[in-house]
Write a protein that holds these residues in place. Structure first.
Motif, PDB file in Angstrom:
ATOM      1  N   ARG A 123      56.202  49.698  85.209  1.00  0.00           N
ATOM      2  CA  ARG A 123      54.980  50.423  85.597  1.00  0.00           C
ATOM      3  C   ARG A 123      54.870  51.717  84.814  1.00  0.00           C
ATOM      4  N   GLU A 124      55.972  52.463  84.718  1.00  0.00           N
ATOM      5  CA  GLU A 124      55.963  53.730  83.980  1.00  0.00           C
ATOM      6  C   GLU A 124      55.674  53.504  82.504  1.00  0.00           C
ATOM      7  N   GLU A 125      56.182  52.398  81.962  1.00  0.00           N
ATOM      8  CA  GLU A 125      55.926  52.073  80.558  1.00  0.00           C
ATOM      9  C   GLU A 125      54.443  51.813  80.327  1.00  0.00           C
ATOM     10  N   LEU A 127      51.948  52.887  82.178  1.00  0.00           N
ATOM     11  CA  LEU A 127      51.217  54.148  82.374  1.00  0.00           C
ATOM     12  C   LEU A 127      51.354  55.065  81.153  1.00  0.00           C
ATOM     13  N   SER A 128      52.535  55.117  80.548  1.00  0.00           N
ATOM     14  CA  SER A 128      52.729  55.982  79.378  1.00  0.00           C
ATOM     15  C   SER A 128      51.976  55.449  78.166  1.00  0.00           C
ATOM     16  N   GLU A 129      51.798  54.134  78.068  1.00  0.00           N
ATOM     17  CA  GLU A 129      51.018  53.560  76.984  1.00  0.00           C
ATOM     18  C   GLU A 129      49.543  53.867  77.116  1.00  0.00           C
ATOM     19  N   ARG A 130      49.073  54.048  78.331  1.00  0.00           N
ATOM     20  CA  ARG A 130      47.658  54.350  78.583  1.00  0.00           C
ATOM     21  C   ARG A 130      47.308  55.805  78.305  1.00  0.00           C
ATOM     22  N   GLU A 131      48.317  56.685  78.361  1.00  0.00           N
ATOM     23  CA  GLU A 131      48.066  58.100  78.134  1.00  0.00           C
ATOM     24  C   GLU A 131      47.691  58.338  76.680  1.00  0.00           C
ATOM     25  N   GLY A 133      47.756  59.913  73.216  1.00  0.00           N
ATOM     26  CA  GLY A 133      48.887  60.552  72.576  1.00  0.00           C
ATOM     27  C   GLY A 133      48.535  61.162  71.341  1.00  0.00           C
TER      28      GLY A 133
END
Length: 133
Positions: A123-125, A127-131, A133
């Motif tokens: 889930r964290e992975e 979410l971090s891909e959606r941020e 950058g």
């Protein structure tokens, strides 16, 4: 054995809390944890505790699900090892089999915790891909 029972009760409380308020990805596994830990409590004789002394009853929130699950996984591992020690030193057959069933429940609960940690990491992975950058 009272500590083992308390650890299972805590696992049950954490599973219940995550099933209600945790990330959606964890809710099914959390319900399973609640059931498994309840089985772990059920095979052991409950300790004679005042309700205020029951650690699981003191759980009010889980600020960090990942940290809680990491600690719970470690606790369940310790519980399993303690139960092995108790079972191998126990001459009473009833207590021996209680320990064996509690070992199974602790091991299955720990597997459930590991699965929830895996789902949290995924889930964290995402979410971090959606941020941006």
């Amino acid at each position: 054995m009272a500590e083992v029972w308390q650890a299972q009760a805590l696992a049950q409380a954490i599973g219940s809390r995550l099933a209600v308020t945790g990330p959606p990805e964890l809710r099914g596994e959390a319900l399973g944890l609640t059931e498994l830990a309840g089985r772990g409590c059920g095979v052991l004789d409950p300790p004679e505790l005042d309700p205020g002394d029951l650690r699981a009853a003191q759980l009010t929130e889980l600020a960090d699900a990942r940290e809680t699950l990491l600690c719970l996984g470690g606790l369940l591992g310790e519980v399993g090892m303690a139960l092995v020690g108790i079972a191998s030193a126990e001459a009473d057959e009833t207590t021996y089999w209680q320990c064996m069933e509690a070992i199974d429940a602790a091991d299955e609960s720990r597997d459930r915790v590991r699965e929830m940690l895996r789902k949290l990491a995924a889930r964290e992975e995402v979410l971090s891909e959606r941020e941006p950058g």
